[in-house]
Motif scaffolding. Structure first.
Motif, PDB file in Angstrom:
ATOM      1  N   LEU A 128      49.815  38.599  44.714  1.00 44.35           N
ATOM      2  CA  LEU A 128      48.690  38.043  44.061  1.00 44.35           C
ATOM      3  C   LEU A 128      49.025  37.232  43.162  1.00 44.35           C
ATOM      4  N   LEU A 129      50.658  37.102  42.620  1.00 48.49           N
ATOM      5  CA  LEU A 129      50.732  36.454  41.507  1.00 48.49           C
ATOM      6  C   LEU A 129      51.937  35.992  41.762  1.00 48.49           C
ATOM      7  N   PRO A 130      52.079  34.472  41.691  1.00 53.18           N
ATOM      8  CA  PRO A 130      53.305  33.471  42.153  1.00 53.18           C
ATOM      9  C   PRO A 130      54.381  33.968  40.979  1.00 53.18           C
ATOM     10  N   LEU A 131      55.550  33.558  41.169  1.00 47.39           N
ATOM     11  CA  LEU A 131      56.764  33.903  40.278  1.00 47.39           C
ATOM     12  C   LEU A 131      56.686  32.922  39.225  1.00 47.39           C
ATOM     13  N   GLY A 132      57.079  33.356  38.003  1.00 47.80           N
ATOM     14  CA  GLY A 132      57.164  32.564  36.819  1.00 47.80           C
ATOM     15  C   GLY A 132      55.720  31.683  36.397  1.00 47.80           C
ATOM     16  N   THR A 133      54.817  32.554  36.512  1.00 51.39           N
ATOM     17  CA  THR A 133      53.483  31.963  35.689  1.00 51.39           C
ATOM     18  C   THR A 133      53.413  32.053  34.182  1.00 51.39           C
ATOM     19  N   VAL A 142      45.327  35.243  39.175  1.00 52.70           N
ATOM     20  CA  VAL A 142      45.250  36.600  40.081  1.00 52.70           C
ATOM     21  C   VAL A 142      43.976  36.317  41.088  1.00 52.70           C
ATOM     22  N   MET A 143      42.866  35.782  40.025  1.00 56.71           N
ATOM     23  CA  MET A 143      41.576  35.532  40.717  1.00 56.71           C
ATOM     24  C   MET A 143      41.635  34.413  41.850  1.00 56.71           C
ATOM     25  N   ILE A 144      42.302  33.394  41.437  1.00 62.47           N
ATOM     26  CA  ILE A 144      42.479  32.277  42.525  1.00 62.47           C
ATOM     27  C   ILE A 144      43.501  32.881  43.524  1.00 62.47           C
TER      28      ILE A 144
END
Lengths: 226, 88
Positions: A128-133, A142-144
């Motif tokens: 749910l969370l792309p790397l390196g944000t 996370v919501m998106i």
């Protein structure tokens, strides 16, 4: 004009009884069971195509994902055969109904997601969370990502419905335009007829492509979660 | 004229028209019976035209043509008024 445009997509009735179930079950008659080592020509061709497709679809999965091969192949065969039969004149295409595509997309997508959450909870949540944000973007992202996760089955179903319905509608419209133009100007009618021919070829391609895309995306969702 | 084989096992296309009512009475209309009739009909067509040594496209295309005809009949009412006629 309004009523005529969408009448090919109404539920087919015979003596007042909807025969949708019969039409959905009709493609099964076209795929006989092979019961010998070397079968007749029809079964041999189907077997060859099935092996080709299944190798292409399943070679990127690990053994756990490959247990879904039967599901994917039957899904692909069903969508292909139903779409191709819908290209016959006057026939009804079940995959042009959103209800049916939702019925196919939601359980398959939910199956992959639930499998991912049960077996690899941490990794599934980490998707749910792309790397390196950047850190301050994390809650919003996370919501998106959650919203995009829940959009997936809807997108699968609507993509198939819209493609098939739009293709059929275009063919109907351009076909009736050609007929109407024949009396007015033959040259324009010929141009329109050429467009119709090209569109028909495209439609045949679309039937196969859409089946492939549907199955491929479900398999991708599976890969994420296996 | 009495038939030579038992009445129940005779195929529909071999029954003479005069004997049709008595043939219908010998068929069983239970769900199992109807399923059996469909299965028998399917395999009669399949073994005769598809699963032969040099089967061709006609085995499949006859089925598709019959399907097209069936759909034409079912949706006749909807395009009845679309024919190019002077008076609708």
């Amino acid at each position: 004009m309004n009523e005529n445009l969408f009448t090919p997509f109404t539920i087919p009735m015979m003596l007042g009884i909807p025969i949708t179930t019969l039409i959905i079950m009709f493609p099964t008659m076209l795929f006989p069971t092979p019961n010998q080592l070397i079968n007749n020509r029809m079964i041999t061709i189907q077997q060859w195509l099935t092996k080709l497709t299944s190798k292409q679809l399943m070679n990127t999965h690990n053994p756990k994902g490959q247990t879904w091969s039967l599901m994917f192949i039957s899904l692909f065969l069903f969508i292909t055969s139903t779409n191709l039969l819908g290209m016959l004149p006057h026939s009804f295409t079940p995959t042009a109904q959103l209800s049916m595509n939702l019925g196919m997309a939601i359980p398959l997508w939910a199956g992959t997601v639930v499998m991912g959450f049960r077996n690899k909870t941490k990794i599934s949540l980490a998707h749910l969370l792309p790397l390196g944000t950047p850190t301050f973007l994390i809650p919003m992202l996370v919501m998106i990502e959650t919203i995009s996760l829940f959009i997936q089955p809807l997108a699968l179903a609507v993509r198939l419905t819209a493609n098939i319905t739009a293709g059929h509608l275009l063919l109907h419209l351009i076909g009736s335009a050609t007929l109407a133009l024949v009396n007015i100007s033959l040259f324009t009618a010929l141009i329109t007829f050429t467009i119709l021919t090209l569109l028909t070829i495209l439609e045949f391609a679309v039937t196969l492509i859409q089946a492939y895309v549907f199955t491929l995306l479900v398999s991708l969702y599976l890969q994420d979660n296996t | 004229m009495a038939s030579v084989i038992p009445r129940k096992e005779e195929k529909l296309l071999d029954v003479k028209i005069g004997e049709l009512p008595s043939w219908i009475l010998t068929q069983d209309f239970t769900p199992n019976g109807i399923a059996g009739a469909f299965q028998r009909g399917y395999y009669q067509y399949y073994n005769k035209y598809v699963s032969v040594k040099k089967g061709s496209f006609t085995g499949l295309s006859t089925v598709l043509a019959a399907y097209m005809l069936f759909n034409y009949c079912c949706s006749y009412k909807e395009f009845e008024h679309e024919w190019p006629r002077k008076y609708h």
